[in-house]
Design a protein around this motif. Structure first.
Motif, short mmCIF file in Angstrom:
data_model
loop_
_atom_site.label_atom_id
_atom_site.label_comp_id
_atom_site.label_asym_id
_atom_site.label_seq_id
_atom_site.Cartn_x
_atom_site.Cartn_y
_atom_site.Cartn_z
N ILE A 106 -6.73 73.78 47.09
CA ILE A 106 -6.55 74.50 45.83
C ILE A 106 -5.25 74.12 45.12
O ILE A 106 -4.99 74.58 44.02
CB ILE A 106 -6.58 76.02 46.05
CG1 ILE A 106 -5.42 76.47 46.94
CG2 ILE A 106 -7.92 76.43 46.63
CD1 ILE A 106 -5.31 77.98 47.05
N ARG A 107 -4.44 73.31 45.75
CA ARG A 107 -3.12 73.01 45.19
C ARG A 107 -3.11 71.69 44.42
O ARG A 107 -3.76 70.72 44.81
CB ARG A 107 -2.10 72.89 46.32
CG ARG A 107 -1.82 74.18 47.05
CD ARG A 107 -0.69 74.94 46.43
NE ARG A 107 -0.30 76.08 47.24
CZ ARG A 107 0.92 76.53 47.35
NH1 ARG A 107 1.90 75.92 46.71
NH2 ARG A 107 1.19 77.58 48.08
N THR A 108 -2.31 71.67 43.35
CA THR A 108 -1.95 70.39 42.76
C THR A 108 -0.89 69.77 43.67
O THR A 108 0.14 70.39 43.94
CB THR A 108 -1.39 70.57 41.35
OG1 THR A 108 -2.44 71.06 40.50
CG2 THR A 108 -0.88 69.26 40.79
N MET A 109 -1.16 68.59 44.14
CA MET A 109 -0.27 67.90 45.07
C MET A 109 0.44 66.75 44.38
O MET A 109 -0.03 66.23 43.36
CB MET A 109 -1.05 67.39 46.27
CG MET A 109 -1.68 68.49 47.11
SD MET A 109 -0.48 69.56 47.90
CE MET A 109 0.31 68.44 49.06
N GLY A 110 1.56 66.36 44.97
CA GLY A 110 2.32 65.28 44.38
C GLY A 110 2.95 64.38 45.41
O GLY A 110 3.13 64.76 46.57
N TRP A 111 3.23 63.17 44.99
CA TRP A 111 4.04 62.23 45.76
C TRP A 111 5.42 62.15 45.10
O TRP A 111 5.53 61.98 43.87
CB TRP A 111 3.41 60.85 45.80
CG TRP A 111 2.28 60.72 46.76
CD1 TRP A 111 0.94 60.78 46.49
CD2 TRP A 111 2.39 60.52 48.17
NE1 TRP A 111 0.22 60.62 47.64
CE2 TRP A 111 1.08 60.47 48.70
CE3 TRP A 111 3.47 60.38 49.05
CZ2 TRP A 111 0.82 60.27 50.05
CZ3 TRP A 111 3.21 60.20 50.41
CH2 TRP A 111 1.89 60.14 50.89
N PHE A 112 6.43 62.24 45.93
CA PHE A 112 7.80 62.15 45.51
C PHE A 112 8.45 60.96 46.21
O PHE A 112 7.99 60.54 47.26
CB PHE A 112 8.57 63.42 45.91
CG PHE A 112 8.06 64.70 45.31
CD1 PHE A 112 6.89 65.29 45.77
CD2 PHE A 112 8.75 65.33 44.30
CE1 PHE A 112 6.42 66.48 45.22
CE2 PHE A 112 8.30 66.52 43.74
CZ PHE A 112 7.13 67.09 44.21
N ARG A 113 9.51 60.44 45.64
CA ARG A 113 10.27 59.41 46.34
C ARG A 113 11.75 59.64 46.10
O ARG A 113 12.17 60.16 45.07
CB ARG A 113 9.86 58.01 45.89
CG ARG A 113 10.31 57.61 44.50
CD ARG A 113 9.82 56.23 44.17
NE ARG A 113 10.12 55.86 42.79
CZ ARG A 113 9.58 54.82 42.17
NH1 ARG A 113 8.71 54.03 42.81
NH2 ARG A 113 9.90 54.57 40.92
N GLN A 114 12.52 59.20 47.10
CA GLN A 114 13.97 59.27 47.01
C GLN A 114 14.55 57.91 47.32
O GLN A 114 14.46 57.44 48.46
CB GLN A 114 14.52 60.33 47.96
CG GLN A 114 16.00 60.59 47.78
CD GLN A 114 16.46 61.88 48.42
OE1 GLN A 114 15.80 62.43 49.29
NE2 GLN A 114 17.59 62.39 47.97
N ALA A 115 15.10 57.29 46.30
CA ALA A 115 15.74 55.99 46.48
C ALA A 115 17.15 56.21 47.01
O ALA A 115 17.74 57.29 46.84
CB ALA A 115 15.79 55.27 45.14
N PRO A 116 17.70 55.19 47.66
CA PRO A 116 19.06 55.33 48.19
C PRO A 116 20.06 55.75 47.12
O PRO A 116 20.13 55.14 46.06
CB PRO A 116 19.36 53.92 48.71
CG PRO A 116 18.03 53.34 49.01
CD PRO A 116 17.10 53.90 47.98
#
Length: 114
Positions: free
Chosen positions: A31-41
């Motif tokens: 039921i959730r809107t999901m996301g991909w996140f990223r963290q660059a150095p």
């Protein structure tokens, strides 16, 4: 208990591809809107792609046309197909709800380098 486990990262040359997966435990996923996140150095974590429960997607401009987010609600799994990778895509990739309010997983490292 909510748990997110990312996998599929690695070292790839510029222009290459990777497919990331995120398996979610708990009854919230479908039921959730999901996301991909990223963290660059040295940078803050950023949202790169989202997908609603019925499959509507959004992307940050820097990945449009190269990344594809998808989901399998029956398997509680989120995917990120990354093509034409660039060195600036390097970072640790995480999945979470669109709001980022679920407990964060360990992430998966993506390194794009020749």
């Amino acid at each position: 208990q909510v748990q997110l486990v990312e996998s599929g990262g690695g070292l790839v040359q510029p222009g290459g591809s990777l497919r990331l997966s995120c398996v979610a435990s708990g009854n919230f996923f479908s039921i959730r809107t999901m996301g991909w996140f990223r963290q660059a150095p040295g940078k803050q974590r950023e949202l790169v792609a989202t997908i609603t429960s019925d499959g509507t997607t959004t992307y940050t401009d820097s990945v449009k046309g190269r990344f594809t987010v998808s989901r399998d609600n029956a398997k509680n799994t989120l995917y990120l197909q990354m093509d034409s990778l660039k060195p600036e895509d390097t970072g640790v990739y995480y999945c979470n709800s669109r709001s980022g309010l679920l407990p964060w997983g360990q992430g998966t490292q993506v390194t794009v380098s020749s």
